[in-house]
Scaffold this motif. Structure first.
Motif, PDB file in Angstrom:
ATOM      1  N   GLU A 140       0.882  -1.165   0.105  1.00 36.84           N
ATOM      2  CA  GLU A 140      -0.012  -0.036  -0.014  1.00 36.84           C
ATOM      3  C   GLU A 140       0.984   1.277   0.033  1.00 36.84           C
ATOM      4  O   GLU A 140       1.880   1.275   0.644  1.00 36.84           O
ATOM      5  N   ARG A 141       0.335   2.400  -0.875  1.00 36.15           N
ATOM      6  CA  ARG A 141       1.001   3.601  -0.730  1.00 36.15           C
ATOM      7  C   ARG A 141      -0.081   4.682  -0.440  1.00 36.15           C
ATOM      8  O   ARG A 141      -1.095   4.925  -1.186  1.00 36.15           O
ATOM      9  N   THR A 142       0.197   5.504   0.557  1.00 43.14           N
ATOM     10  CA  THR A 142      -0.941   6.214   1.348  1.00 43.14           C
ATOM     11  C   THR A 142      -0.276   7.790   1.265  1.00 43.14           C
ATOM     12  O   THR A 142       0.938   7.916   1.864  1.00 43.14           O
ATOM     13  N   LEU A 143      -0.845   8.789   0.505  1.00 36.68           N
ATOM     14  CA  LEU A 143      -0.321  10.243   0.532  1.00 36.68           C
ATOM     15  C   LEU A 143      -0.617  10.670   2.013  1.00 36.68           C
ATOM     16  O   LEU A 143      -1.807  10.771   2.433  1.00 36.68           O
ATOM     17  N   LYS A 144       0.381  11.136   2.447  1.00 45.09           N
ATOM     18  CA  LYS A 144       0.500  11.897   3.886  1.00 45.09           C
ATOM     19  C   LYS A 144       0.515  13.480   3.653  1.00 45.09           C
ATOM     20  O   LYS A 144      -0.008  14.122   4.697  1.00 45.09           O
ATOM     21  N   TYR A 145       1.263  14.106   2.775  1.00 46.25           N
ATOM     22  CA  TYR A 145       1.465  15.600   2.643  1.00 46.25           C
ATOM     23  C   TYR A 145       1.844  15.870   1.399  1.00 46.25           C
ATOM     24  O   TYR A 145       2.415  15.209   0.508  1.00 46.25           O
ATOM     25  N   GLU A 153       3.427   7.482   2.821  1.00 51.92           N
ATOM     26  CA  GLU A 153       3.891   6.380   3.814  1.00 51.92           C
ATOM     27  C   GLU A 153       3.461   4.756   2.796  1.00 51.92           C
ATOM     28  O   GLU A 153       2.501   4.500   2.288  1.00 51.92           O
ATOM     29  N   ASP A 154       4.963   4.137   2.831  1.00 51.36           N
ATOM     30  CA  ASP A 154       4.562   2.961   2.036  1.00 51.36           C
ATOM     31  C   ASP A 154       4.347   1.956   2.928  1.00 51.36           C
ATOM     32  O   ASP A 154       5.221   2.002   4.095  1.00 51.36           O
ATOM     33  N   THR A 155       3.433   1.116   3.068  1.00 50.68           N
ATOM     34  CA  THR A 155       3.471  -0.071   3.765  1.00 50.68           C
ATOM     35  C   THR A 155       3.752  -1.285   3.331  1.00 50.68           C
ATOM     36  O   THR A 155       3.213  -1.932   2.138  1.00 50.68           O
ATOM     37  N   TYR A 198       6.967   0.218   7.706  1.00 48.90           N
ATOM     38  CA  TYR A 198       6.529   1.511   7.102  1.00 48.90           C
ATOM     39  C   TYR A 198       7.742   2.156   6.658  1.00 48.90           C
ATOM     40  O   TYR A 198       8.470   2.415   7.439  1.00 48.90           O
ATOM     41  N   TYR A 199       7.573   2.898   5.470  1.00 44.96           N
ATOM     42  CA  TYR A 199       8.749   3.578   4.866  1.00 44.96           C
ATOM     43  C   TYR A 199       8.241   4.883   4.301  1.00 44.96           C
ATOM     44  O   TYR A 199       6.978   4.952   3.756  1.00 44.96           O
ATOM     45  N   ASP A 200       8.980   5.988   4.290  1.00 44.58           N
ATOM     46  CA  ASP A 200       8.624   7.051   3.703  1.00 44.58           C
ATOM     47  C   ASP A 200       8.995   7.136   2.310  1.00 44.58           C
ATOM     48  O   ASP A 200      10.011   6.661   2.015  1.00 44.58           O
ATOM     49  N   ALA A 212      19.254  10.981  -5.463  1.00 45.71           N
ATOM     50  CA  ALA A 212      19.746  11.539  -4.207  1.00 45.71           C
ATOM     51  C   ALA A 212      19.977  10.548  -3.074  1.00 45.71           C
ATOM     52  O   ALA A 212      20.882  10.624  -2.368  1.00 45.71           O
ATOM     53  N   SER A 213      18.786   9.943  -2.821  1.00 43.48           N
ATOM     54  CA  SER A 213      18.711   9.145  -1.702  1.00 43.48           C
ATOM     55  C   SER A 213      17.712   7.992  -2.124  1.00 43.48           C
ATOM     56  O   SER A 213      16.582   7.878  -2.104  1.00 43.48           O
ATOM     57  N   VAL A 214      18.343   6.550  -2.451  1.00 46.50           N
ATOM     58  CA  VAL A 214      17.659   5.688  -2.902  1.00 46.50           C
ATOM     59  C   VAL A 214      16.652   5.061  -1.924  1.00 46.50           C
ATOM     60  O   VAL A 214      15.441   4.545  -2.434  1.00 46.50           O
ATOM     61  N   GLY A 215      16.695   5.191  -0.698  1.00 45.96           N
ATOM     62  CA  GLY A 215      15.631   4.950   0.353  1.00 45.96           C
ATOM     63  C   GLY A 215      14.693   5.873   0.517  1.00 45.96           C
ATOM     64  O   GLY A 215      13.688   5.518   1.388  1.00 45.96           O
ATOM     65  N   LEU A 216      14.670   6.940  -0.138  1.00 42.99           N
ATOM     66  CA  LEU A 216      13.561   8.079   0.141  1.00 42.99           C
ATOM     67  C   LEU A 216      12.954   8.842  -1.028  1.00 42.99           C
ATOM     68  O   LEU A 216      11.828   8.860  -0.990  1.00 42.99           O
TER      69      LEU A 216
END
Length: 205
Positions: free
Chosen positions: A9-14, A23-25, A35-37, A139-143
């Motif tokens: 799941e991917r949920t828009l937070k802002y 927020e990625d579940t 949970y990841y940003d 720039a940041s592969v985790g974000l």
């Protein structure tokens, strides 16, 4: 894929001025949820220009993240006009938003090239006659979603500076040796700029 972590799941937070934060579940093979940003921004391009004297053309500008000045290659985010009329735009079947934020980078080379040329002229007043592609960076592969295509621009001709209303910058020209010293001493710390300088030193010097 059953033995790997996967997104469910991917949920828009802002929604900000330039980015969207989700927020990625995720779920592990053992069934645990994580949970990841995920920050979505437009793709872009940066270009290291080389003038007729062999000097590297950079810009010095204020960056609010640093609360200080940064020396960088000309760069910016992709615009819909970069996609319009390109082969990437044709492949997108009229969906430029996917190209700007999610498209597969190799399929968008023409759009990235248009972006690089535009940013070069707008920020420095120079138009590169030749573009030499270096690589895509994240720039940041985790974000971050944003991919930036990095180019070397040669055979530059005069153009017109046309900066955005919020861009305040100076054009500086330095030798390759000076650029290397700027990197080694921390005077340059922008990742795309460091990559472009080292690529130029390896491939052209």
């Amino acid at each position: 894929m059953s033995d790997k972590i996967r997104k469910i799941e991917r949920t828009l937070k802002y929604t900000g001025h330039r980015v969207k934060v989700y927020e990625d579940t995720m779920i592990t093979p053992e069934g645990e949820k994580l949970y990841y940003d995920y920050v979505e921004n437009r793709n872009g391009a940066g270009i290291l220009l080389v003038d007729e004297d062999g000097k590297l053309v950079l810009v010095r500008q204020y960056r609010q993240v640093l609360d200080g000045e940064s020396i960088e290659i000309p760069a910016g985010c992709m615009e819909p006009d970069d996609v319009a009329g390109s082969s990437a735009g044709d492949q997108a079947a009229g969906a430029p938003e996917d190209i700007l934020t999610k498209g597969e980078a190799p399929e968008n080379m023409e759009a990235f090239q248009k972006c690089a040329r535009r940013e070069a002229e707008e920020e420095t007043g120079l138009v590169p006659g030749k573009l030499h592609f270096i690589n895509y960076i994240v720039a940041s592969v985790g974000l971050f979603s944003e991919r930036t295509a990095v180019f070397i621009g040669t055979d530059c001709k005069p153009g017109d500076i046309n900066r955005d209303s919020d861009e305040y910058m100076d054009v500086i020209r330095i030798t390759p040796d000076e650029a290397l010293k700027y990197v080694e001493t921390g005077k340059i710390h922008d990742s795309k700029t460091i990559i472009a300088i080292y690529a130029y030193l390896l491939k052209f010097c």
